[in-house]
Write a protein that holds these residues in place. Sequence first.
Motif, PDB file in Angstrom:
ATOM      1  N   CYS A 182       0.855  -1.199   0.000  1.00 21.61           N
ATOM      2  CA  CYS A 182       0.000   0.000   0.000  1.00 21.61           C
ATOM      3  C   CYS A 182       0.887   1.243   0.000  1.00 21.61           C
ATOM      4  O   CYS A 182       2.060   1.170   0.359  1.00 21.61           O
ATOM      5  CB  CYS A 182      -0.932   0.003   1.205  1.00 21.61           C
ATOM      6  N   HIS A 183       0.326   2.371  -0.428  1.00 16.44           N
ATOM      7  CA  HIS A 183       1.138   3.589  -0.512  1.00 16.44           C
ATOM      8  C   HIS A 183       0.902   4.492   0.702  1.00 16.44           C
ATOM      9  O   HIS A 183      -0.203   4.570   1.228  1.00 16.44           O
ATOM     10  CB  HIS A 183       0.908   4.331  -1.831  1.00 16.44           C
ATOM     11  N   VAL A 184       1.993   5.133   1.145  1.00 18.08           N
ATOM     12  CA  VAL A 184       1.957   5.971   2.355  1.00 18.08           C
ATOM     13  C   VAL A 184       2.440   7.390   2.056  1.00 18.08           C
ATOM     14  O   VAL A 184       3.042   8.040   2.898  1.00 18.08           O
ATOM     15  CB  VAL A 184       2.843   5.378   3.486  1.00 18.08           C
ATOM     16  N   CYS A 185       2.174   7.879   0.839  1.00 25.15           N
ATOM     17  CA  CYS A 185       2.798   9.127   0.402  1.00 25.15           C
ATOM     18  C   CYS A 185       1.828  10.298   0.303  1.00 25.15           C
ATOM     19  O   CYS A 185       2.236  11.390  -0.085  1.00 25.15           O
ATOM     20  CB  CYS A 185       3.462   8.916  -0.950  1.00 25.15           C
ATOM     21  N   HIS A 186       0.535  10.083   0.629  1.00 26.90           N
ATOM     22  CA  HIS A 186      -0.428  11.174   0.486  1.00 26.90           C
ATOM     23  C   HIS A 186      -0.626  11.864   1.831  1.00 26.90           C
ATOM     24  O   HIS A 186      -0.649  11.209   2.855  1.00 26.90           O
ATOM     25  CB  HIS A 186      -1.776  10.648   0.000  1.00 26.90           C
ATOM     26  N   PRO A 187      -0.802  13.194   1.809  1.00 28.48           N
ATOM     27  CA  PRO A 187      -1.039  13.900   3.085  1.00 28.48           C
ATOM     28  C   PRO A 187      -2.442  13.601   3.633  1.00 28.48           C
ATOM     29  O   PRO A 187      -2.819  12.437   3.706  1.00 28.48           O
ATOM     30  CB  PRO A 187      -0.836  15.368   2.689  1.00 28.48           C
ATOM     31  N   ASN A 191      -9.437   8.083   1.875  1.00 28.96           N
ATOM     32  CA  ASN A 191      -9.711   6.871   1.106  1.00 28.96           C
ATOM     33  C   ASN A 191      -8.492   6.494   0.274  1.00 28.96           C
ATOM     34  O   ASN A 191      -8.031   5.351   0.309  1.00 28.96           O
ATOM     35  CB  ASN A 191     -10.935   7.085   0.217  1.00 28.96           C
ATOM     36  N   ASP A 192      -7.981   7.476  -0.474  1.00 28.86           N
ATOM     37  CA  ASP A 192      -6.788   7.242  -1.278  1.00 28.86           C
ATOM     38  C   ASP A 192      -5.582   7.371  -0.355  1.00 28.86           C
ATOM     39  O   ASP A 192      -5.157   8.477  -0.038  1.00 28.86           O
ATOM     40  CB  ASP A 192      -6.695   8.269  -2.409  1.00 28.86           C
ATOM     41  N   ASN A 193      -5.083   6.264   0.117  1.00 30.66           N
ATOM     42  CA  ASN A 193      -3.901   6.243   0.962  1.00 30.66           C
ATOM     43  C   ASN A 193      -4.233   5.584   2.311  1.00 30.66           C
ATOM     44  O   ASN A 193      -3.905   4.422   2.533  1.00 30.66           O
ATOM     45  CB  ASN A 193      -3.403   7.689   1.192  1.00 30.66           C
ATOM     46  N   GLY A 293      -2.572   3.133 -12.943  1.00 36.93           N
ATOM     47  CA  GLY A 293      -3.187   2.899 -11.643  1.00 36.93           C
ATOM     48  C   GLY A 293      -2.179   3.029 -10.530  1.00 36.93           C
ATOM     49  O   GLY A 293      -1.403   3.982 -10.498  1.00 36.93           O
ATOM     50  N   TYR A 294      -2.151   2.083  -9.606  1.00 39.79           N
ATOM     51  CA  TYR A 294      -1.272   2.153  -8.427  1.00 39.79           C
ATOM     52  C   TYR A 294      -0.016   1.298  -8.676  1.00 39.79           C
ATOM     53  O   TYR A 294       0.369   1.056  -9.818  1.00 39.79           O
ATOM     54  CB  TYR A 294      -2.052   1.731  -7.180  1.00 39.79           C
ATOM     55  N   ASP A 295       0.596   0.794  -7.611  1.00 41.91           N
ATOM     56  CA  ASP A 295       1.899   0.145  -7.763  1.00 41.91           C
ATOM     57  C   ASP A 295       1.842  -1.211  -8.465  1.00 41.91           C
ATOM     58  O   ASP A 295       2.900  -1.773  -8.785  1.00 41.91           O
ATOM     59  CB  ASP A 295       2.580   0.021  -6.396  1.00 41.91           C
ATOM     60  N   GLU A 321     -14.483  13.068  -5.202  1.00 43.56           N
ATOM     61  CA  GLU A 321     -13.703  13.442  -4.012  1.00 43.56           C
ATOM     62  C   GLU A 321     -12.225  13.062  -4.155  1.00 43.56           C
ATOM     63  O   GLU A 321     -11.380  13.523  -3.380  1.00 43.56           O
ATOM     64  CB  GLU A 321     -14.278  12.749  -2.764  1.00 43.56           C
ATOM     65  N   TYR A 322     -11.908  12.205  -5.135  1.00 44.00           N
ATOM     66  CA  TYR A 322     -10.534  11.732  -5.347  1.00 44.00           C
ATOM     67  C   TYR A 322      -9.558  12.904  -5.480  1.00 44.00           C
ATOM     68  O   TYR A 322      -9.792  13.841  -6.229  1.00 44.00           O
ATOM     69  CB  TYR A 322     -10.499  10.866  -6.611  1.00 44.00           C
ATOM     70  N   HIS A 323      -8.459  12.852  -4.726  1.00 44.72           N
ATOM     71  CA  HIS A 323      -7.415  13.883  -4.736  1.00 44.72           C
ATOM     72  C   HIS A 323      -7.957  15.280  -4.445  1.00 44.72           C
ATOM     73  O   HIS A 323      -7.538  16.262  -5.073  1.00 44.72           O
ATOM     74  CB  HIS A 323      -6.629  13.858  -6.056  1.00 44.72           C
ATOM     75  N   THR A 324      -8.906  15.354  -3.494  1.00 44.37           N
ATOM     76  CA  THR A 324      -9.386  16.653  -3.018  1.00 44.37           C
ATOM     77  C   THR A 324      -9.576  16.565  -1.504  1.00 44.37           C
ATOM     78  O   THR A 324      -9.591  15.476  -0.924  1.00 44.37           O
ATOM     79  CB  THR A 324     -10.755  17.043  -3.623  1.00 44.37           C
TER      80      THR A 324
END
Length: 450
Positions: A182-187, A191-193, A293-295, A321-324
């Motif tokens: 999973c990714h841990v790079c979003h502030p 949901n995304d992260n 997509g993702y990794d 709502e994605y990336h907002t």
Amino acid sequence: MTVVASPSAATGTDLYTLVRQLYPICRSITGDGVRETLRRIQQVVPVSVVEVPSGTRVFDWVVPREWNIRDAWIKSLDGRRVIDFQASNLHVVSYSTPVRARLSLAELKPHLSTLPEHPTWVPYKTSYYKPSWGFCVSAAQLETLIDAEYDVCIDSTLEDGHLTYGECYLPGESRDEVLISCHVCHPSLCNDNLSGVSVAAFLGQWLCGLSRTRLSYRLLFIPGTIGSITWLALNRDTLGAIRHGLVLTGLGGPGGFVYKRSRDGNALIDRAVENVLQHWNDQSSIRDFTPYGYDERQYCSPGINLSVGCLSRTPYDEYPEYHTSADDLNFVAPNQLEASLRVCQSIIEVLEDEATYLTLNPMCEPQLGRRGLYSTTGGAGERRGNEMALLWVLNFSDGAHSLLDIARRASLPFRTVKRAAVLLEEHQLLRRQQATKMEANRMEQGLGDR
Ligand code: ZN
């Protein structure tokens, strides 16, 4: 393995609490936000922290300089913060270079991003590989900025340091591995992260609590794209042990499950997820692999080609709502997170218990009634399902069909078929097939799942 009976399984409240605790942290692809996040995850699952120096070559990429930020603002000349990083870390474009300046509104505007179609939302933007700076504001905030001068400050540093990721290896009886990433790079995005982080962390905690597993497990908490590329480059000699994998993301918001198949499309992980979702009380859909997509796009690049799929709910670009800033604590729900964890546990149950059995009574049906194998407990539907499973398992345990093959053919949940096989084995009607030397070799070459 029986998932439902596991006493250590976390609840939706546990999962949501972790999301809430991680939400305020300002993460990026490098920096102290990732370290702080990993320290909190370590309270759930024993994750080792790995630091890779800036400048390290990883395939066609280079580990970037480390970014850290302490504060940022846009102030009116009377000293009032009109845009404040302390109110939301989304206000600063991730990886913004440091800046201190007095600018007119006209000079400032090219550095401001908004989302006019949702005037109260703040967009999430990054500029990892092109040095620049910027602020993200709501369209409503932009409206309030009068034509005047403003003091602008981004108190950040971008210097040689490290890329940080978390890794947890849980050995099983076999060296064959399941990769959970999973990714841990979003502030501050939930949901995304954070949903994927929380589900992966508690999945790891549940695995730690099992008395034994057949397979080994590797959990990765990594920055998206550069993190998986870095991990793959540093571990390319040991990738052969990875038999199955899942990228977890977008698992706390609304909508049913969506599974994106591995590049192969018919790997055991693909068939396992399909069986679990087919029998889940929820709308779900299966999609073919795409190189976006993702990794999973790194794990499934042609030279790596691992059997890794991606499990989410509504995919990333299909909800507004994605990336907002609207991907917040109200957008994810404890019950959605908990169901996502249960689905992951059920998928692992299939991977753990998948096996091929041989009937010991192939000449017509054995007399099940005489052996007390027609159950009298449970509802009529459940009884019928269990009885049908006995007949399916007896008929197709010819050495050429695995339990998952039988479950697929019979349109039954894997768990029902597995239970039937255990029961028939107890009554000496079935024997688990030992892999022949040739099959073992095929498994060793990663061909066993095809
Ligand atoms: Zn994202």
